[in-house]
Scaffold this motif. Structure first.
Motif, PDB file in Angstrom:
ATOM      1  N   ASP A 100       0.816  -1.219   0.000  1.00 52.92           N
ATOM      2  CA  ASP A 100       0.000   0.000   0.000  1.00 52.92           C
ATOM      3  C   ASP A 100       0.854   1.275   0.000  1.00 52.92           C
ATOM      4  O   ASP A 100       0.575   2.231   0.720  1.00 52.92           O
ATOM      5  CB  ASP A 100      -0.969   0.017   1.197  1.00 52.92           C
ATOM      6  N   GLY A 101       1.939   1.269  -0.790  1.00 53.69           N
ATOM      7  CA  GLY A 101       2.750   2.461  -0.958  1.00 53.69           C
ATOM      8  C   GLY A 101       3.738   2.753   0.158  1.00 53.69           C
ATOM      9  O   GLY A 101       4.362   3.806   0.168  1.00 53.69           O
ATOM     10  N   LYS A 102       3.903   1.819   1.101  1.00 52.83           N
ATOM     11  CA  LYS A 102       4.815   2.027   2.232  1.00 52.83           C
ATOM     12  C   LYS A 102       5.791   0.850   2.345  1.00 52.83           C
ATOM     13  O   LYS A 102       5.413  -0.311   2.145  1.00 52.83           O
ATOM     14  CB  LYS A 102       4.045   2.131   3.552  1.00 52.83           C
ATOM     15  N   LEU A 103       7.033   1.166   2.707  1.00 56.11           N
ATOM     16  CA  LEU A 103       7.992   0.116   3.014  1.00 56.11           C
ATOM     17  C   LEU A 103       7.591  -0.505   4.340  1.00 56.11           C
ATOM     18  O   LEU A 103       7.462   0.207   5.337  1.00 56.11           O
ATOM     19  CB  LEU A 103       9.409   0.687   3.109  1.00 56.11           C
ATOM     20  N   VAL A 104       7.370  -1.822   4.338  1.00 56.42           N
ATOM     21  CA  VAL A 104       6.922  -2.500   5.555  1.00 56.42           C
ATOM     22  C   VAL A 104       7.976  -3.458   6.115  1.00 56.42           C
ATOM     23  O   VAL A 104       7.878  -3.861   7.271  1.00 56.42           O
ATOM     24  CB  VAL A 104       5.590  -3.257   5.353  1.00 56.42           C
ATOM     25  N   GLU A 105       8.984  -3.801   5.282  1.00 55.95           N
ATOM     26  CA  GLU A 105       9.975  -4.765   5.748  1.00 55.95           C
ATOM     27  C   GLU A 105      11.262  -4.598   4.947  1.00 55.95           C
ATOM     28  O   GLU A 105      11.236  -4.198   3.784  1.00 55.95           O
ATOM     29  CB  GLU A 105       9.415  -6.185   5.576  1.00 55.95           C
ATOM     30  N   HIS A 106      12.400  -4.906   5.605  1.00 54.82           N
ATOM     31  CA  HIS A 106      13.716  -4.754   4.978  1.00 54.82           C
ATOM     32  C   HIS A 106      14.679  -5.840   5.414  1.00 54.82           C
ATOM     33  O   HIS A 106      14.750  -6.184   6.591  1.00 54.82           O
ATOM     34  CB  HIS A 106      14.313  -3.382   5.338  1.00 54.82           C
ATOM     35  N   TRP A 107      15.410  -6.375   4.439  1.00 55.62           N
ATOM     36  CA  TRP A 107      16.525  -7.295   4.671  1.00 55.62           C
ATOM     37  C   TRP A 107      17.725  -6.717   3.930  1.00 55.62           C
ATOM     38  O   TRP A 107      17.566  -6.002   2.947  1.00 55.62           O
ATOM     39  CB  TRP A 107      16.259  -8.669   4.056  1.00 55.62           C
ATOM     40  N   ASP A 108      18.925  -7.046   4.367  1.00 56.28           N
ATOM     41  CA  ASP A 108      20.092  -6.690   3.569  1.00 56.28           C
ATOM     42  C   ASP A 108      21.174  -7.738   3.730  1.00 56.28           C
ATOM     43  O   ASP A 108      21.202  -8.492   4.695  1.00 56.28           O
ATOM     44  CB  ASP A 108      20.630  -5.293   3.882  1.00 56.28           C
ATOM     45  N   VAL A 109      22.030  -7.783   2.730  1.00 51.40           N
ATOM     46  CA  VAL A 109      23.197  -8.641   2.734  1.00 51.40           C
ATOM     47  C   VAL A 109      24.349  -7.730   2.345  1.00 51.40           C
ATOM     48  O   VAL A 109      24.308  -7.079   1.303  1.00 51.40           O
ATOM     49  CB  VAL A 109      23.066  -9.795   1.721  1.00 51.40           C
ATOM     50  N   MET A 110      25.376  -7.643   3.212  1.00 52.02           N
ATOM     51  CA  MET A 110      26.501  -6.734   2.965  1.00 52.02           C
ATOM     52  C   MET A 110      27.816  -7.495   3.068  1.00 52.02           C
ATOM     53  O   MET A 110      27.943  -8.401   3.894  1.00 52.02           O
ATOM     54  CB  MET A 110      26.512  -5.600   3.990  1.00 52.02           C
ATOM     55  N   GLN A 111      28.776  -7.079   2.236  1.00 52.28           N
ATOM     56  CA  GLN A 111      30.122  -7.631   2.352  1.00 52.28           C
ATOM     57  C   GLN A 111      31.130  -6.582   1.929  1.00 52.28           C
ATOM     58  O   GLN A 111      30.806  -5.670   1.156  1.00 52.28           O
ATOM     59  CB  GLN A 111      30.276  -8.912   1.538  1.00 52.28           C
ATOM     60  N   GLU A 112      32.343  -6.697   2.462  1.00 53.29           N
ATOM     61  CA  GLU A 112      33.395  -5.770   2.088  1.00 53.29           C
ATOM     62  C   GLU A 112      33.672  -5.880   0.597  1.00 53.29           C
ATOM     63  O   GLU A 112      33.738  -6.982   0.048  1.00 53.29           O
ATOM     64  CB  GLU A 112      34.697  -6.090   2.837  1.00 53.29           C
ATOM     65  N   GLU A 113      33.859  -4.726  -0.024  1.00 55.80           N
ATOM     66  CA  GLU A 113      34.187  -4.716  -1.448  1.00 55.80           C
ATOM     67  C   GLU A 113      35.632  -5.170  -1.651  1.00 55.80           C
ATOM     68  O   GLU A 113      36.540  -4.744  -0.940  1.00 55.80           O
ATOM     69  CB  GLU A 113      34.010  -3.322  -2.031  1.00 55.80           C
ATOM     70  N   VAL A 114      35.816  -6.045  -2.618  1.00 54.62           N
ATOM     71  CA  VAL A 114      37.150  -6.492  -3.023  1.00 54.62           C
ATOM     72  C   VAL A 114      37.412  -5.876  -4.391  1.00 54.62           C
ATOM     73  O   VAL A 114      36.601  -6.044  -5.311  1.00 54.62           O
ATOM     74  CB  VAL A 114      37.208  -8.042  -3.097  1.00 54.62           C
ATOM     75  N   PRO A 115      38.510  -5.136  -4.552  1.00 54.62           N
ATOM     76  CA  PRO A 115      38.809  -4.542  -5.861  1.00 54.62           C
ATOM     77  C   PRO A 115      38.894  -5.621  -6.946  1.00 54.62           C
ATOM     78  O   PRO A 115      39.352  -6.746  -6.687  1.00 54.62           O
ATOM     79  CB  PRO A 115      40.173  -3.868  -5.658  1.00 54.62           C
ATOM     80  N   ALA A 116      38.471  -5.292  -8.146  1.00 51.63           N
ATOM     81  CA  ALA A 116      38.428  -6.256  -9.253  1.00 51.63           C
ATOM     82  C   ALA A 116      39.759  -6.963  -9.450  1.00 51.63           C
ATOM     83  O   ALA A 116      39.804  -8.168  -9.696  1.00 51.63           O
ATOM     84  CB  ALA A 116      37.991  -5.557 -10.536  1.00 51.63           C
ATOM     85  N   GLU A 117      40.860  -6.209  -9.312  1.00 50.42           N
ATOM     86  CA  GLU A 117      42.175  -6.821  -9.535  1.00 50.42           C
ATOM     87  C   GLU A 117      42.530  -7.865  -8.480  1.00 50.42           C
ATOM     88  O   GLU A 117      43.447  -8.665  -8.671  1.00 50.42           O
ATOM     89  CB  GLU A 117      43.279  -5.755  -9.636  1.00 50.42           C
ATOM     90  N   ASN A 118      41.784  -7.904  -7.385  1.00 51.42           N
ATOM     91  CA  ASN A 118      42.039  -8.890  -6.330  1.00 51.42           C
ATOM     92  C   ASN A 118      41.034 -10.042  -6.320  1.00 51.42           C
ATOM     93  O   ASN A 118      41.066 -10.874  -5.417  1.00 51.42           O
ATOM     94  CB  ASN A 118      42.037  -8.212  -4.962  1.00 51.42           C
ATOM     95  N   THR A 119      40.138 -10.079  -7.297  1.00 47.73           N
ATOM     96  CA  THR A 119      39.167 -11.167  -7.359  1.00 47.73           C
ATOM     97  C   THR A 119      39.676 -12.264  -8.291  1.00 47.73           C
ATOM     98  O   THR A 119      40.474 -12.004  -9.205  1.00 47.73           O
ATOM     99  CB  THR A 119      37.793 -10.684  -7.872  1.00 47.73           C
ATOM    100  N   ALA A 120      39.227 -13.478  -8.078  1.00 47.56           N
ATOM    101  CA  ALA A 120      39.628 -14.607  -8.912  1.00 47.56           C
ATOM    102  C   ALA A 120      39.189 -14.409 -10.363  1.00 47.56           C
ATOM    103  O   ALA A 120      39.857 -14.846 -11.287  1.00 47.56           O
ATOM    104  CB  ALA A 120      39.057 -15.906  -8.351  1.00 47.56           C
ATOM    105  N   SER A 121      38.065 -13.729 -10.556  1.00 45.85           N
ATOM    106  CA  SER A 121      37.516 -13.535 -11.900  1.00 45.85           C
ATOM    107  C   SER A 121      38.026 -12.279 -12.592  1.00 45.85           C
ATOM    108  O   SER A 121      37.919 -12.147 -13.803  1.00 45.85           O
ATOM    109  CB  SER A 121      35.990 -13.443 -11.821  1.00 45.85           C
ATOM    110  N   GLY A 122      38.512 -11.324 -11.785  1.00 40.76           N
ATOM    111  CA  GLY A 122      38.895 -10.036 -12.358  1.00 40.76           C
ATOM    112  C   GLY A 122      37.710  -9.110 -12.557  1.00 40.76           C
ATOM    113  O   GLY A 122      37.847  -8.019 -13.109  1.00 40.76           O
ATOM    114  N   ASN A 123      36.538  -9.531 -12.088  1.00 40.90           N
ATOM    115  CA  ASN A 123      35.322  -8.736 -12.237  1.00 40.90           C
ATOM    116  C   ASN A 123      35.073  -7.899 -10.993  1.00 40.90           C
ATOM    117  O   ASN A 123      35.305  -8.355  -9.872  1.00 40.90           O
ATOM    118  CB  ASN A 123      34.108  -9.639 -12.485  1.00 40.90           C
TER     119      ASN A 123
END
Length: 130
Positions: A100-123
């Motif tokens: 009905d036009g109102k936020l009634v519930e919230h979930w979140d998932v957070m993690q530290e950002e890893v720079p692309a050059e430090n990821t296995a995929s490079g992404n």
């Protein structure tokens, strides 16, 4: 639920997260959050009345960047980057339920950002929309 309701809920979630984290507008919770807003983040209390205190507590160097937004019916997921909330930037997915036009519930998932050059995929973990 109709595509019209999904689009409306998507717009409400974008307006809410922009108002809270980019504009830091303490009037947004009263306008867009249900009084009985249910919070699943363990560090934030239930209720819309907790959100203005959260806004006021944001450090001066805090920055929020919104990425992709996905909506289906009463649920909206927003991928974003939080800088200045913790020691390192955080990449998050915030999930809102809107009724009905109102936020009634919230979930979140957070993690530290890893720079692309430090990821296995490079992404990169986060790309702002083009």
């Amino acid at each position: 639920m109709s595509n019209e309701n999904t689009a409306r809920n998507k717009a409400i979630a974008i307006e809410a997260i922009t108002g809270v984290f980019i504009k830091r507008d303490t009037s947004v919770p009263e306008e867009l959050f249900d009084v009985a807003y249910k919070q699943h983040n363990p560090a934030i209390p239930n209720g819309s009345k907790a959100i203005p205190d959260l806004i006021r507590a944001l450090p001066a160097e805090f920055k929020y960047e919104m990425g992709m937004v996905i909506a289906e019916g009463e649920f909206v997921a927003i991928h974003g980057r939080y800088t200045g909330w913790a020691a390192k930037p955080l990449i998050a997915v915030d999930i809102f339920r809107i009724v009905d036009g109102k936020l009634v519930e919230h979930w979140d998932v957070m993690q530290e950002e890893v720079p692309a050059e430090n990821t296995a995929s490079g992404n990169a973990m986060f790309l702002p929309p083009e």
